[in-house]
Structures are given as C-alpha cells and as structure tokens.
Design a protein around this motif. Structure first.
Motif, PDB file in Angstrom:
ATOM      1  N   UNK A 123       0.842  -1.202   0.000  1.00 59.65           N
ATOM      2  CA  UNK A 123       0.000   0.000   0.000  1.00 59.65           C
ATOM      3  C   UNK A 123       0.875   1.249   0.000  1.00 59.65           C
ATOM      4  N   UNK A 124       0.787   2.029  -1.074  1.00 60.48           N
ATOM      5  CA  UNK A 124       1.644   3.202  -1.229  1.00 60.48           C
ATOM      6  C   UNK A 124       0.973   4.500  -0.788  1.00 60.48           C
ATOM      7  N   UNK A 141      -3.815   3.201  -3.464  1.00 56.21           N
ATOM      8  CA  UNK A 141      -2.770   3.018  -4.471  1.00 56.21           C
ATOM      9  C   UNK A 141      -1.872   1.872  -4.023  1.00 56.21           C
ATOM     10  N   UNK A 142      -1.875   0.782  -4.813  1.00 55.59           N
ATOM     11  CA  UNK A 142      -1.106  -0.422  -4.504  1.00 55.59           C
ATOM     12  C   UNK A 142       0.050  -0.594  -5.487  1.00 55.59           C
ATOM     13  N   UNK A 143       1.045  -1.345  -5.048  1.00 52.81           N
ATOM     14  CA  UNK A 143       2.169  -1.640  -5.934  1.00 52.81           C
ATOM     15  C   UNK A 143       1.785  -2.700  -6.971  1.00 52.81           C
ATOM     16  N   UNK A 147      -2.973  -7.510  -3.632  1.00 55.05           N
ATOM     17  CA  UNK A 147      -3.746  -7.178  -2.435  1.00 55.05           C
ATOM     18  C   UNK A 147      -5.119  -6.565  -2.742  1.00 55.05           C
ATOM     19  N   UNK A 148      -5.521  -6.638  -3.992  1.00 56.22           N
ATOM     20  CA  UNK A 148      -6.838  -6.118  -4.360  1.00 56.22           C
ATOM     21  C   UNK A 148      -7.939  -6.808  -3.560  1.00 56.22           C
ATOM     22  N   UNK A 173       0.330   1.330  -9.008  1.00 59.84           N
ATOM     23  CA  UNK A 173       1.532   2.106  -9.314  1.00 59.84           C
ATOM     24  C   UNK A 173       2.733   1.215  -9.000  1.00 59.84           C
ATOM     25  N   UNK A 174       3.185   0.406  -9.953  1.00 64.07           N
ATOM     26  CA  UNK A 174       4.213  -0.601  -9.663  1.00 64.07           C
ATOM     27  C   UNK A 174       5.637  -0.068  -9.607  1.00 64.07           C
TER      28      UNK A 174
END
Length: 380
Positions: A123-124, A141-143, A147-148, A173-174
C-alpha cells in the motif's frame, strides 16, 4: 493558524505557517505582480480572492508508511520513513473525520505499507476527495494487484465507518519512484464518479480527474471568468464562441455556457471529457452548442474557425508552443488561468499582440507560496 506538526519540525509543507493571512496575501500579490512585471499594469489588478485559511482542502494525498498493524498516513521523511499527519488542520471537517477513520481501518486491514528504503510492501498511498455535499471518493494506491482482494474485503467496513462514501477504487503504481499514481484503475463501487457542486453547476470527478484542491476558491475562479465574459456581454461585446483548451471536467466551459454562445472544450483525458459531457447533459445544454472533445490542446487552435474567446488552464509548465499559435491566430480575447506566474510571464512575452486588461490572484493554497492567477488578454 498554528500547527503542532510544524512546531515540532516534522512537516514544513506549510512554509507560511504563523504568518497572518493578510500578510500572506500581500506577499503573494507582490510576488506574482513582480514576476509578471510591466506585462500586467497595476491598474489591471483586482483585490485578491481568498477563502478560509484553515480547513479548506477537499483532498488528502497521503503517503502510507509504518508497518502492517501500525501504519502512518501523511508524508515521508528525508530517509523515506513514514511521518503521520492524520490530524492536519488543512482538511475540511468531513475530510478530517474520514482520514482518522480510514487510518484506523488500515491498521486492521492486513495491508502492508510500502517500505520505500526496502522496496517492499504493497500500500503506497491513500487518496481522498470530499464533495461539497459530504460524499467521498476513496482511492487505494497499490504496488501490485495481489492485495486487491484485501481492499475488496475492507469495503463493507469503509461504508460502515463512512456512510457517505460514494466511490472506492484501487490504483496500481508498480514503479519505485516518486509518482503518486499509475495509469490502471479498478473501481470497486457501482458509482464511478463523485459529483462536485460548484456554484450552480454539478461537475463530476472520476478517480483520475483533476480538480482544484480548494472548492471555495475554485468557485470564485470560475465565477470570475463568467463575470468578466458577462461584463463584455452587457456592453455588447460578449463572446459568441468559446474554445476551452485543457478543459478538464469542464469547469470553465460550463460556467461560460449561455444563450447563443457556442462552447467547445478540448481535453486529452477521455475520462474528463466524459465527465464534462455528463454535466452538460444534467444542465440540459444543447449538445450541438456545448461540446466536449478529446484532443491535443496545443494543436487544436489550428482547426476550424477562430473563436471569439479562448480559455487556457494549463499545467505548471504553461502553454508552450500554443502561445505562438494564439499570437498568430487572430483570437481577440484569451482567459489564462495559471498556477505558475513564471511560466505565465514567459507565455505572455510570446504573445505581444495580446495585452492584459484584467488580472486577479486567487489564494487557492493558504499557508504556502503557491498561487493561482487569472488574467484576461485582449488583442491590441
């Protein structure tokens, strides 16, 4: 305004913290006027427009740090570690309550904050927007999409804690760099847009749409553009056609729509164009008269007849090559809304045939040196 985070030295984002509001305004006005110089005569300036100095932000852009079970929401320090700012005094009251509730929910969600130095975690960021009617948009915003599932499982708790939540989404946002969000978005709710009532118009924000951070001052900015156009209309010189470049979700274009006035908004983001069209439909505007199209703002002026009025609201870098096209286009009037007086000065220099008739500073970001300025240009 006083802030414990500022006093403790953990956050210095509000560089003007402690400076009286009237002194802040005077300083910004002097700075902007100095940057624009003789291109904007002293007689062109109206009094600065401002709103509350506290509790004005409709958005919270929070970096998530710390650890699973003990997350921080706020910013990162110089070493890339999370600094918790959940009680920041700049948020509107409803947004402030939402930040506190969501920070608590994150602690029990099982989501692992992204550790910047270690390049680990998921989690960003947590991105929140509050509408004037109290509805919320919540974006995680996840990498990676792994984890969705956890965010989906968290959705009932979000709705229970914050019943006015309208839109929840996950952005991916990887990349390991200082970028707030990525291009891929998954909406988890039935609603995919947040209505934002501004003056007498209901704009629609989709997850990646741009909107001003300060709703009160944004309303003043749009109303000023409409008023300047109406003043000329009463004098018999109002625009019959308007071209709004970088139109976003249609804030300027929809405020300038009126009887016997052809309005075209151009924007590169398809989602924003779709939102603007939705607002126009709700206002029962004739789609043959008020139109929104996906296109390149810098090139669009070369197509079709010359409009009576061009509106530009570019990003911080300014309009660039478009300034030269405006100069040679024969356009009689331009409304230029800028968040960077330095690039505005450069663009004005590239348009010597257009002089500034009216100008006004809008204090969109109290406690900081940032500014928004609207100028009206007329051909000499």
């Amino acid at each position: 305004m006083r802030c414990d985070y500022f006093d403790a030295g953990v956050c210095r984002s509000c560089a003007l913290m402690g400076v009286p509001p009237e002194q802040q305004l005077a300083g910004k006005q002097a700075t902007v006027a100095g940057l624009l110089g003789a291109r904007v005569p002293a007689t062109a300036w109206s009094e600065p427009y401002h709103g509350p100095e506290v509790a004005f932000r409709n958005k919270a852009k929070l970096v998530v740090g710390g650890s699973k079970g003990s997350p921080t929401v706020g910013i990162l320090d110089a070493g890339g570690r999370g600094v918790d700012l959940r009680r920041c005094g700049l948020y509107e009251p409803g947004l402030h309550a939402a930040v506190l509730s969501l920070a608590d929910l994150l602690a029990t969600s099982g989501l692992t904050p992204y550790d910047v130095p270690a390049r680990q975690g998921e989690l960003k960021h947590l991105l929140l927007t509050l509408s004037p009617d109290g509805e919320l948009m919540v974006r995680f915003v996840l990498r990676s999409p792994g984890q969705l599932r956890r965010v989906r499982e968290l959705l009932p708790q979000v709705r229970a804690a914050l019943p006015t939540t309208r839109v929840v989404s996950v952005n991916l946002q990887p990349e390991h760099k200082a970028v707030l969000e990525g291009p891929e978005e998954t909406v988890l709710t039935q609603a995919d847009s947040l209505p934002m009532r501004v003056n007498d118009i209901r704009l629609h924000l989709r997850p990646q749409s741009f909107f001003q951070t300060n709703t009160h001052v944004a309303a003043g900015l749009y109303a000023q553009a409409r008023d300047w156009a109406a003043q000329d209309e009463r004098a018999g010189g109002g625009p019959g056609s308007v071209l709004d470049l970088y139109c976003g979700v249609g804030g300027f274009a929809l405020h300038l729509a009126g009887p016997d006035r052809d309005v075209l908004g151009v924007e590169s983001a398809p989602e924003a164009v779709s939102s603007a069209r939705t607002s126009a439909q709700e206002l029962a505007l004739d789609p043959a008269v008020v139109r929104f199209e996906v296109g390149d703002a810098t090139a669009y002026l070369q197509e079709g007849p010359t409009p009576d009025l061009v509106v530009v609201n570019p990003p911080r870098r300014g309009v660039g090559p478009l300034a030269g096209r405006l100069e040679s286009s024969g356009v009689r009037r331009v409304l230029y809304s800028s968040c960077n007086a330095r690039t505005l000065a450069t663009d004005l220099a590239a348009m010597p045939s257009l002089r500034v008739r009216r100008a006004r500073l809008f204090d969109m970001f109290p406690q900081t040196h940032h500014h928004e300025v609207l100028v009206e240009l007329v051909r000499r």
